[in-house]
Design a protein around this motif. Structure first.
Motif, short mmCIF file in Angstrom:
data_model
loop_
_atom_site.label_atom_id
_atom_site.label_comp_id
_atom_site.label_asym_id
_atom_site.label_seq_id
_atom_site.Cartn_x
_atom_site.Cartn_y
_atom_site.Cartn_z
N ARG A 25 0.85 -1.26 -0.21
CA ARG A 25 0.04 0.06 0.15
C ARG A 25 0.82 1.14 -0.12
O ARG A 25 0.68 2.21 -0.68
N THR A 29 1.00 3.91 -3.06
CA THR A 29 0.84 5.40 -2.90
C THR A 29 1.74 6.07 -3.36
O THR A 29 1.80 7.15 -3.70
N GLU A 64 -9.00 -8.66 -5.84
CA GLU A 64 -8.36 -7.83 -4.79
C GLU A 64 -7.25 -6.80 -5.25
O GLU A 64 -7.07 -5.76 -4.61
N LYS A 67 -9.08 -3.77 -6.12
CA LYS A 67 -9.33 -2.95 -4.78
C LYS A 67 -8.22 -2.20 -4.29
O LYS A 67 -8.35 -1.08 -3.96
N LEU A 68 -7.16 -2.92 -4.26
CA LEU A 68 -5.81 -2.26 -3.77
C LEU A 68 -5.31 -1.15 -4.27
O LEU A 68 -4.88 -0.16 -4.01
N ARG A 70 -7.18 0.87 -6.35
CA ARG A 70 -8.03 1.98 -6.39
C ARG A 70 -8.05 2.58 -4.76
O ARG A 70 -7.99 3.94 -4.52
N ALA A 71 -7.90 1.55 -3.69
CA ALA A 71 -7.54 2.37 -2.36
C ALA A 71 -6.26 3.36 -2.20
O ALA A 71 -6.33 4.18 -1.32
N CYS A 72 -5.12 2.85 -3.16
CA CYS A 72 -4.14 3.44 -3.10
C CYS A 72 -3.98 4.79 -3.93
O CYS A 72 -2.94 5.52 -4.07
#
Length: 75
Positions: A25, A29, A64, A67-68, A70-72
């Motif tokens: 993550r 980022t 997943e 999702k990872l 998108r979350a970052c």
């Protein structure tokens, strides 16, 4: 650290270890920030890389990994 604190009579808890160097993550980022905040689809890539990215995004759709990303902030 715990042993040293005990031997030296230091009345303090041992700080938690945060392995951000190996945390995907944080790495994703950081990569987005290095790219001036651009997401993967927004990056100015050569044609070959854009086609590879398109295929990659099709394969990870609904997983997943998506999702990872998108979350970052990579998507």
């Amino acid at each position: 650290m715990e042993t040293v604190y005990t031997l030296c009579n230091v009345d303090r808890g041992v700080p938690e270890v945060w392995g951000s160097v190996f945390d995907l993550r944080d790495l994703i980022t950081s990569a987005v920030k290095l790219a001036d905040g651009k997401t993967l689809p927004e990056m100015d890539l050569p044609l070959k890389d854009r086609l590879a990215l398109r295929e990659f995004l099709k394969k990870v759709q609904g997983t997943e990994i998506e999702k990872l990303l998108r979350a970052c902030g990579a998507l």
